[in-house]
Design a protein around this motif. Sequence first.
Motif, PDB file in Angstrom:
ATOM      1  N   LYS A 218       0.832  -1.200   0.000  1.00 13.83           N
ATOM      2  CA  LYS A 218       0.000   0.000   0.000  1.00 13.83           C
ATOM      3  C   LYS A 218       0.866   1.249   0.000  1.00 13.83           C
ATOM      4  CE  LYS A 218      -4.052  -2.034   2.269  1.00 13.83           C
ATOM      5  NZ  LYS A 218      -4.935  -1.992   3.465  1.00 13.83           N
ATOM      6  N   ASN A 219       1.998   1.194   0.729  1.00 18.27           N
ATOM      7  CA  ASN A 219       2.945   2.304   0.757  1.00 18.27           C
ATOM      8  C   ASN A 219       3.454   2.576  -0.663  1.00 18.27           C
ATOM      9  OD1 ASN A 219       5.516   3.293   3.079  1.00 18.27           O
ATOM     10  ND2 ASN A 219       5.357   3.902   0.965  1.00 18.27           N
ATOM     11  N   TYR A 220       3.890   1.519  -1.339  1.00 20.64           N
ATOM     12  CA  TYR A 220       4.420   1.676  -2.692  1.00 20.64           C
ATOM     13  C   TYR A 220       3.342   2.117  -3.678  1.00 20.64           C
ATOM     14  CZ  TYR A 220       8.977  -0.191  -1.456  1.00 20.64           C
ATOM     15  OH  TYR A 220      10.214  -0.359  -0.902  1.00 20.64           O
ATOM     16  N   PHE A 221       2.119   1.701  -3.436  1.00 24.99           N
ATOM     17  CA  PHE A 221       1.029   2.103  -4.325  1.00 24.99           C
ATOM     18  C   PHE A 221       0.836   3.614  -4.290  1.00 24.99           C
ATOM     19  CE2 PHE A 221      -3.501   3.060  -5.049  1.00 24.99           C
ATOM     20  CZ  PHE A 221      -3.600   2.625  -6.367  1.00 24.99           C
ATOM     21  N   LEU A 222       0.900   4.205  -3.109  1.00 23.09           N
ATOM     22  CA  LEU A 222       0.721   5.647  -3.008  1.00 23.09           C
ATOM     23  C   LEU A 222       1.842   6.396  -3.726  1.00 23.09           C
ATOM     24  CD1 LEU A 222      -0.851   8.031  -2.013  1.00 23.09           C
ATOM     25  CD2 LEU A 222       0.296   7.852   0.201  1.00 23.09           C
ATOM     26  N   VAL A 223       3.076   5.910  -3.594  1.00 14.95           N
ATOM     27  CA  VAL A 223       4.189   6.544  -4.311  1.00 14.95           C
ATOM     28  C   VAL A 223       3.985   6.398  -5.820  1.00 14.95           C
ATOM     29  CG1 VAL A 223       6.685   6.587  -4.640  1.00 14.95           C
ATOM     30  CG2 VAL A 223       5.753   6.061  -2.375  1.00 14.95           C
ATOM     31  N   SER A 255       9.763  -3.251  -6.388  1.00 17.43           N
ATOM     32  CA  SER A 255      10.306  -3.303  -5.032  1.00 17.43           C
ATOM     33  C   SER A 255       9.222  -3.663  -4.028  1.00 17.43           C
ATOM     34  CB  SER A 255      10.935  -1.949  -4.662  1.00 17.43           C
ATOM     35  OG  SER A 255      12.091  -1.702  -5.406  1.00 17.43           O
ATOM     36  N   GLY A 256       8.043  -3.075  -4.212  1.00 20.96           N
ATOM     37  CA  GLY A 256       6.932  -3.388  -3.332  1.00 20.96           C
ATOM     38  C   GLY A 256       6.531  -4.847  -3.415  1.00 20.96           C
ATOM     39  N   ILE A 257       6.508  -5.389  -4.623  1.00 16.67           N
ATOM     40  CA  ILE A 257       6.166  -6.810  -4.807  1.00 16.67           C
ATOM     41  C   ILE A 257       7.232  -7.693  -4.171  1.00 16.67           C
ATOM     42  CG2 ILE A 257       5.895  -8.650  -6.526  1.00 16.67           C
ATOM     43  CD1 ILE A 257       4.634  -6.534  -8.371  1.00 16.67           C
ATOM     44  N   ASP A 258       8.507  -7.387  -4.435  1.00 16.29           N
ATOM     45  CA  ASP A 258       9.603  -8.209  -3.899  1.00 16.29           C
ATOM     46  C   ASP A 258       9.593  -8.244  -2.375  1.00 16.29           C
ATOM     47  OD1 ASP A 258      10.447  -8.801  -6.434  1.00 16.29           O
ATOM     48  OD2 ASP A 258      12.050  -7.308  -6.468  1.00 16.29           O
ATOM     49  N   GLN A 259       9.278  -7.110  -1.760  1.00 15.55           N
ATOM     50  CA  GLN A 259       9.289  -7.042  -0.299  1.00 15.55           C
ATOM     51  C   GLN A 259       8.077  -7.718   0.331  1.00 15.55           C
ATOM     52  OE1 GLN A 259      10.041  -3.027   1.147  1.00 15.55           O
ATOM     53  NE2 GLN A 259      11.459  -2.654  -0.536  1.00 15.55           N
ATOM     54  N   ASN A 260       7.047  -7.960  -0.468  1.00 19.06           N
ATOM     55  CA  ASN A 260       5.814  -8.517   0.091  1.00 19.06           C
ATOM     56  C   ASN A 260       5.410  -9.841  -0.536  1.00 19.06           C
ATOM     57  OD1 ASN A 260       4.500  -6.220   1.938  1.00 19.06           O
ATOM     58  ND2 ASN A 260       5.474  -5.229   0.173  1.00 19.06           N
ATOM     59  N   ILE A 261       6.272 -10.421  -1.357  1.00 21.91           N
ATOM     60  CA  ILE A 261       5.923 -11.650  -2.064  1.00 21.91           C
ATOM     61  C   ILE A 261       5.722 -12.826  -1.115  1.00 21.91           C
ATOM     62  CG2 ILE A 261       8.279 -12.488  -2.463  1.00 21.91           C
ATOM     63  CD1 ILE A 261       5.415 -12.402  -5.047  1.00 21.91           C
ATOM     64  N   HIS A 262       6.269 -12.702   0.092  1.00 17.89           N
ATOM     65  CA  HIS A 262       6.185 -13.803   1.060  1.00 17.89           C
ATOM     66  C   HIS A 262       4.853 -13.833   1.803  1.00 17.89           C
ATOM     67  CE1 HIS A 262       7.448 -10.241   3.293  1.00 17.89           C
ATOM     68  NE2 HIS A 262       6.903 -10.795   4.362  1.00 17.89           N
ATOM     69  N   ILE A 263       4.063 -12.745   1.727  1.00 15.02           N
ATOM     70  CA  ILE A 263       2.816 -12.717   2.492  1.00 15.02           C
ATOM     71  C   ILE A 263       1.791 -13.623   1.830  1.00 15.02           C
ATOM     72  CG2 ILE A 263       3.317 -10.379   3.292  1.00 15.02           C
ATOM     73  CD1 ILE A 263       1.270  -9.311   1.340  1.00 15.02           C
ATOM     74  N   SER A 264       0.673 -13.846   2.492  1.00 10.19           N
ATOM     75  CA  SER A 264      -0.334 -14.781   1.993  1.00 10.19           C
ATOM     76  C   SER A 264      -0.866 -14.336   0.637  1.00 10.19           C
ATOM     77  CB  SER A 264      -1.493 -14.886   2.986  1.00 10.19           C
ATOM     78  OG  SER A 264      -2.226 -13.672   3.030  1.00 10.19           O
ATOM     79  N   SER A 265      -1.266 -15.315  -0.175  1.00 10.64           N
ATOM     80  CA  SER A 265      -1.766 -15.021  -1.525  1.00 10.64           C
ATOM     81  C   SER A 265      -2.996 -14.125  -1.494  1.00 10.64           C
ATOM     82  CB  SER A 265      -2.092 -16.326  -2.257  1.00 10.64           C
ATOM     83  OG  SER A 265      -0.923 -17.089  -2.472  1.00 10.64           O
ATOM     84  N   SER A 266      -3.875 -14.348  -0.525  1.00 10.24           N
ATOM     85  CA  SER A 266      -5.088 -13.529  -0.448  1.00 10.24           C
ATOM     86  C   SER A 266      -4.747 -12.076  -0.117  1.00 10.24           C
ATOM     87  CB  SER A 266      -6.041 -14.096   0.610  1.00 10.24           C
ATOM     88  OG  SER A 266      -5.413 -14.134   1.885  1.00 10.24           O
ATOM     89  N   LYS A 267      -3.756 -11.893   0.761  1.00 13.23           N
ATOM     90  CA  LYS A 267      -3.369 -10.519   1.145  1.00 13.23           C
ATOM     91  C   LYS A 267      -2.674  -9.807  -0.013  1.00 13.23           C
ATOM     92  CE  LYS A 267      -2.530  -7.250   4.307  1.00 13.23           C
ATOM     93  NZ  LYS A 267      -1.867  -6.222   3.501  1.00 13.23           N
ATOM     94  N   ILE A 268      -1.759 -10.469  -0.681  1.00 13.43           N
ATOM     95  CA  ILE A 268      -1.057  -9.814  -1.780  1.00 13.43           C
ATOM     96  C   ILE A 268      -1.997  -9.560  -2.957  1.00 13.43           C
ATOM     97  CG2 ILE A 268      -0.200 -11.866  -3.013  1.00 13.43           C
ATOM     98  CD1 ILE A 268       2.450 -10.390  -3.354  1.00 13.43           C
TER      99      ILE A 268
END
Length: 314
Positions: A218-223, A255-268
């Motif tokens: 969400k942070n990266y989305f705003l940027v 960068s946002g995807i790489d940093q969050n790729i480990h979270i659950s599929s539903s959340k990402i």
Amino acid sequence: MLISIVVPVYNSSAYLEECIDSILSQTYANFELYLINDGSKDNSGEIIDAYSRKDSRINAVHKTNSGVSDTRNVGIRSAKGEIICFIDSDDWVDQDYLEVFIENFHDHQTLLIQNIKRDGKTISNYRFKNYSLKNELADLFAENNLLRSGAPFAKFYSRSIISDNQLFFNTDISYGEDLIFFLEYVKHLKNVTFLNATTYNYRYIPGSLSTSKNHSLKNYFLVHIKISEFINFSKILSNNNLKYFYKIDWDMIESGIDQNIHISSSKIRKDLTPFKKTIHYQHFKFASIGRKILFLLIKINSIRLLKAYKILLK
């Protein structure tokens, strides 16, 4: 001309005295200094109180911890000078830092920017010229890689532009808030001038907030949204300039995807859905082959394939 210097302080005791001493040693002395303690757990608060008792130009401010953006906003609201300068509490400045700005000041519609040193070496590669933003806004960013140089220090901000347009740092994000502030500020200028001077000393600290890689999608989305808005505002015609802007935007997205790729599929999937709606043909046109694939995976919202693709790239 009175200059308001804003220094956000958080657990900076190891470097704080060097920072403050460098400010008090300035050859240009007409300034007020706001040392704003953001709920430090070390003895930073005691240090700034001690300095404030020694010099009437120093204002020691103590607040509960709320992050660097809110801390800088406190400084903006408190400032009385015509100009606001931001300095980080683990950095320091040469004696002529303010004087160089003052000697080159023309008007409030022109932003002055200096180079930055790290370990004694210049880390910015600016073209030392004046850019008219009416005709050279896109060139200004592309030629000087300014989307990578949004940090507030080493810049001479007009307080009237900030206050008249209610410009503040976004307190909802922890990465890119300085770039967003800078992009909004530039919209109200006529010129940007790069000075052939390097008097700001940046201290790289591994593990600090500025070097952390733990920010939400969400942070990266705003940027990403703010960069997209600025592209539209700039009315860019050159493909070279467009390629630069979209490359940086892709850097943010990936960068946002790489940093969050480990979270659950539903959340990402939930956090990636807004990107699906906002990336478009230009993102595809100016993307590398790898990012064209990423574009398609985002558009079809296939998180399983996306995760498999990122693992394959590793």
